[in-house]
Design a protein around this motif. Structure first.
Motif, PDB file in Angstrom:
ATOM      1  N   ARG A 220     -36.938  53.119  47.151  1.00 44.87           N
ATOM      2  CA  ARG A 220     -38.187  52.533  47.183  1.00 44.87           C
ATOM      3  C   ARG A 220     -38.357  51.373  47.814  1.00 44.87           C
ATOM      4  NH1 ARG A 220     -42.721  54.473  44.246  1.00 44.87           N
ATOM      5  NH2 ARG A 220     -42.128  56.397  42.808  1.00 44.87           N
TER       6      ARG A 220
ATOM      7  N   THR B   1     -40.231  50.221  51.206  1.00 44.48           N
ATOM      8  CA  THR B   1     -41.224  49.264  51.102  1.00 44.48           C
ATOM      9  C   THR B   1     -40.918  48.181  51.642  1.00 44.48           C
ATOM     10  OG1 THR B   1     -41.761  50.150  48.876  1.00 44.48           O
ATOM     11  CG2 THR B   1     -42.725  48.117  49.244  1.00 44.48           C
TER      12      THR B   1
ATOM     13  N   VAL C 150     -41.551  49.661  39.219  1.00 46.61           N
ATOM     14  CA  VAL C 150     -42.225  50.730  39.616  1.00 46.61           C
ATOM     15  C   VAL C 150     -41.629  51.815  39.183  1.00 46.61           C
ATOM     16  CG1 VAL C 150     -42.878  51.903  41.797  1.00 46.61           C
ATOM     17  CG2 VAL C 150     -43.216  49.392  41.639  1.00 46.61           C
TER      18      VAL C 150
ATOM     19  N   ILE D 106     -49.761  47.410  41.763  1.00 46.72           N
ATOM     20  CA  ILE D 106     -48.824  48.611  42.048  1.00 46.72           C
ATOM     21  C   ILE D 106     -48.248  49.029  40.958  1.00 46.72           C
ATOM     22  CG2 ILE D 106     -46.668  49.064  43.577  1.00 46.72           C
ATOM     23  CD1 ILE D 106     -48.888  48.295  45.461  1.00 46.72           C
TER      24      ILE D 106
ATOM     25  N   SER E  31     -48.615  52.890  39.649  1.00 50.81           N
ATOM     26  CA  SER E  31     -47.482  53.664  39.423  1.00 50.81           C
ATOM     27  C   SER E  31     -47.331  54.411  38.112  1.00 50.81           C
ATOM     28  CB  SER E  31     -46.139  52.939  39.558  1.00 50.81           C
ATOM     29  OG  SER E  31     -44.856  53.429  39.499  1.00 50.81           O
TER      30      SER E  31
ATOM     31  N   GLN F 259     -46.056  53.952  47.719  1.00 52.50           N
ATOM     32  CA  GLN F 259     -45.715  52.367  47.191  1.00 52.50           C
ATOM     33  C   GLN F 259     -45.674  51.691  48.433  1.00 52.50           C
ATOM     34  OE1 GLN F 259     -42.093  51.780  45.156  1.00 52.50           O
ATOM     35  NE2 GLN F 259     -42.286  49.446  45.103  1.00 52.50           N
TER      36      GLN F 259
END
Lengths: 142, 147
Positions: free
Chosen positions: A32, A36, A108, B112, B116, B128
């Protein structure tokens, strides 16, 4: 920024729930982060960063192991990560801003895989913990 | 000018279409105030913010969270023209509200995480990435008129 007793319990709780999947969490965190924040890829020119990369998985495992180690020694994160701190200062020299980016991605992943676990209180504790880890790893930079 | 690919637009609208703006906004603002308690400095008139429970249950937090996220919806409808869309709001946040733009970034990151938690596996890395780009661009637009 100091971790309270409640923070420490919350963090330990998260890592005990994650248990043996820590490696997967580590790998997904990195995946991620690279997707990102592409600038983070600059630290890995020697890696295959494609989907399912064995190198990313392997590195994710290392990152996760360090977080687990810090959680298991939460009363002395600086002591537990001292060698890693030296490594980051002398060899890796990852710019300090990047630890926040990794932290965000780890949160996340935890949220995505374990929404019930990440209550607002646990979220706060985990965020503090990740900041503390980043602080330790950059403490010897100058 | 920020460029949005067709894929990014799709990822934005497909997620947004499934978001309950009131719930999500309330949760995001509550978490901001809990995870980064110094952000409470802007909300002296909100009443009881003394604990996570108080914050989550606080009706002013809920209402304001809904307001903030509703405004986000305006951004999504005006992706090609964010600076203009947020021009007045930017002036407001600078001149009247005196909010450090760093707070926009903090709220974006929290949003975010809330998304999620809500979407689980469906909140893929590409998702994302797109949404972090969006919150970053919104934060930038909101800071644009600062002086």
């Amino acid at each position: 920024m100091v971790l309270s007793g409640a923070d420490k319990n919350n963090v330990k709780g998260v890592f005990s729930k994650i248990g043996g999947q820590a490696e997967d969490y580590g790998a997904e965190t990195l995946e991620r982060m690279f997707a990102t924040y592409p600038q983070t890829k600059t630290y890995f020119p020697h890696f295959d960063l494609g989907k399912g990369s064995a190198q990313v998985k392997g590195h994710g495992k290392k990152v996760a192991a360090a977080l687990v180690e810090a959680a298991n020694n939460i009363d002395d994160i600086a002591g537990a990560l001292s060698k890693l701190s030296d490594l980051h200062a002398q060899k890796l020299r990852v710019d300090p801003v990047n630890f926040k980016l990794l932290g965000q991605c780890f949160l996340v992943v935890v949220a995505s895989r374990n929404p019930q676990l990440l209550t607002p209180e646990v979220h706060a504790s985990l965020d503090k913990f990740l900041c503390a880890v980043g602080t330790v790893l950059t403490a010897k930079y100058r | 000018m920020v460029h949005w690919s067709a894929e990014e637009k799709q990822l934005i609208s497909s997620v947004w279409g499934k978001v309950n703006v009131e719930e999500c906004g309330a949760e995001a603002l509550a978490r901001l105030l809990i995870v980064y308690p110094w952000t409470q400095r802007f909300f002296d008139n909100f009443g009881n913010l003394s604990s996570p429970t108080a914050i989550i249950g606080n009706p002013k937090v809920r209402a304001h969270g809904k307001k903030v996220l509703t405004s986000f919806g305006d951004a999504i409808k005006n992706l090609e023209n964010l600076k203009a869309t947020y021009s007045k709001l930017s002036e407001l946040h600078c001149d009247k509200l005196h909010v450090d733009p760093e707070n926009f970034r903090l709220l974006g990151d929290i949003l975010i995480i809330v998304l999620s938690a809500h979407f689980g596996k469906d909140f893929t890395p590409s998702c994302q990435a797109t949404w972090q780009k969006l919150v970053g661009v919104v934060a930038h637009a909101l800071a644009h008129k600062y002086h």
